[in-house]
Write a protein that holds these residues in place. Sequence first.
Motif, short mmCIF file in Angstrom:
data_model
loop_
_atom_site.label_atom_id
_atom_site.label_comp_id
_atom_site.label_asym_id
_atom_site.label_seq_id
_atom_site.Cartn_x
_atom_site.Cartn_y
_atom_site.Cartn_z
N PRO A 161 -32.56 -12.24 -0.38
CA PRO A 161 -32.09 -11.10 -0.70
C PRO A 161 -31.57 -10.31 0.20
N GLU A 162 -31.73 -10.37 1.80
CA GLU A 162 -31.30 -9.82 3.00
C GLU A 162 -30.01 -10.40 3.07
N GLU A 163 -29.52 -11.59 2.82
CA GLU A 163 -28.29 -12.23 3.04
C GLU A 163 -27.51 -11.61 1.67
N PHE A 164 -28.02 -11.82 0.54
CA PHE A 164 -27.23 -11.43 -0.66
C PHE A 164 -26.71 -9.91 -0.42
N VAL A 165 -27.74 -8.78 -0.07
CA VAL A 165 -27.24 -7.48 0.18
C VAL A 165 -26.44 -7.34 1.19
N ALA A 166 -26.62 -8.18 2.49
CA ALA A 166 -25.64 -7.77 3.60
C ALA A 166 -24.33 -8.48 3.22
N LYS A 167 -24.16 -9.45 2.55
CA LYS A 167 -22.71 -9.99 2.00
C LYS A 167 -22.35 -8.93 1.27
N ASN A 168 -22.80 -8.42 0.17
CA ASN A 168 -22.37 -7.36 -0.57
C ASN A 168 -21.88 -6.24 0.16
N ARG A 169 -22.91 -5.64 1.00
CA ARG A 169 -22.45 -4.37 1.86
C ARG A 169 -21.36 -4.62 2.85
N THR A 170 -21.06 -5.55 3.45
CA THR A 170 -20.09 -6.12 4.14
C THR A 170 -18.70 -6.06 3.46
N PHE A 171 -18.80 -6.86 2.41
CA PHE A 171 -17.43 -6.73 1.56
C PHE A 171 -17.02 -5.37 1.12
N ILE A 172 -17.89 -4.61 0.63
CA ILE A 172 -17.78 -3.16 0.10
C ILE A 172 -17.24 -2.51 1.05
N GLU A 173 -17.82 -2.37 2.37
CA GLU A 173 -17.54 -1.67 3.37
C GLU A 173 -16.21 -1.86 3.83
N GLN A 174 -15.98 -3.21 4.15
CA GLN A 174 -14.77 -3.66 4.63
C GLN A 174 -13.55 -3.38 3.79
N SER A 175 -13.79 -3.80 2.34
CA SER A 175 -12.86 -3.40 1.31
C SER A 175 -12.37 -2.02 1.34
N ALA A 176 -13.45 -0.91 1.20
CA ALA A 176 -13.26 0.37 1.27
C ALA A 176 -12.38 1.14 2.37
N ALA A 177 -12.90 0.22 3.63
CA ALA A 177 -12.04 0.97 4.69
C ALA A 177 -10.67 0.25 4.74
N SER A 178 -10.23 -0.83 4.19
CA SER A 178 -8.91 -1.40 4.22
C SER A 178 -8.26 -0.51 3.27
N ILE A 179 -8.72 -0.13 1.92
CA ILE A 179 -8.05 0.59 1.16
C ILE A 179 -7.78 2.11 1.52
N CYS A 180 -8.76 2.70 2.49
CA CYS A 180 -8.47 4.02 3.19
C CYS A 180 -7.36 3.73 4.05
N ARG A 181 -7.19 2.82 4.60
CA ARG A 181 -6.16 2.60 5.88
C ARG A 181 -5.00 2.22 5.18
N GLU A 182 -4.72 1.73 4.01
CA GLU A 182 -3.58 1.45 3.29
C GLU A 182 -3.11 3.02 2.43
N VAL A 183 -4.19 3.43 1.99
CA VAL A 183 -3.62 4.63 1.53
C VAL A 183 -3.16 5.56 2.52
N GLU A 184 -3.79 5.87 3.61
CA GLU A 184 -3.08 6.56 4.70
C GLU A 184 -1.94 6.19 5.08
N ALA A 185 -1.85 4.86 5.13
CA ALA A 185 -0.42 4.40 5.75
C ALA A 185 0.76 4.82 4.61
N ALA A 186 0.31 4.60 3.16
CA ALA A 186 1.39 5.11 2.38
C ALA A 186 1.72 6.32 2.18
N LYS A 187 0.68 7.34 2.56
CA LYS A 187 0.90 8.69 2.54
C LYS A 187 1.75 9.05 3.78
N GLN A 188 1.64 8.26 5.01
CA GLN A 188 2.77 8.58 6.06
C GLN A 188 4.14 8.08 6.03
N ASN A 189 4.16 7.29 4.99
CA ASN A 189 5.57 6.75 4.79
C ASN A 189 6.69 7.43 3.74
#
Length: 189
Positions: A161-189
């Motif tokens: 479970p530790e590995e399963f939760v860690a993989k999910n958390r990493t994926f969710i957090e990295q995806s959310a951060a990437s989406i936020c960067r893309e949204v910010e970049a789109a707003k600046q264009n």
Amino acid sequence: MADSNITKRALATALRALMAELPFEKINVSHICERCQMNRKSFYYHFKDKYDLVNWIFDTEFIALIQGAHPDDTYQEHWSFIQRACEYFYQNHDFYRKVLQVQGQNSFRDHFREYIRPLTTDRLEHLLDSDQIDEFAINFFADGVICAMERWLLTKDCMPPEEFVAKNRTFIEQSAASICREVEAAKQN
């Protein structure tokens, strides 16, 4: 009420023991009653069928696990809850792997979906600061959680479970951060 719970627990223990020996489909109410030396009348006084017993096992154990969890808990508290839930499923992996394979009417799979959906709805309402989340968003979010859990539990040698939760958390957090960067970049264009 105490006697009722003693009887229900005895039936649950019998079912779990039988599931270690037989496929769920091959187990019937007579087998369960014989294992705990009760009559069928006692079984049917408490449960409609073996599917109802499986759902009772989940409900009583999972409800005890989630007591105290609230949609407005902190981010870390949500991950702690997810960790506890995954530890519970991992400790009971053989049981849930078998009951999740059962298809059709009264299946645990349907019960699990019905149970998880309101939890994900509450979390979405909190995240989006709205109590009017549309069905599409609820289904999208709930399906993601449910499918990930089912896929993990249906794997014979599932990761800890530790590995399963860690993989999910990493994926969710990295995806959310990437989406936020893309949204910010789109707003600046």
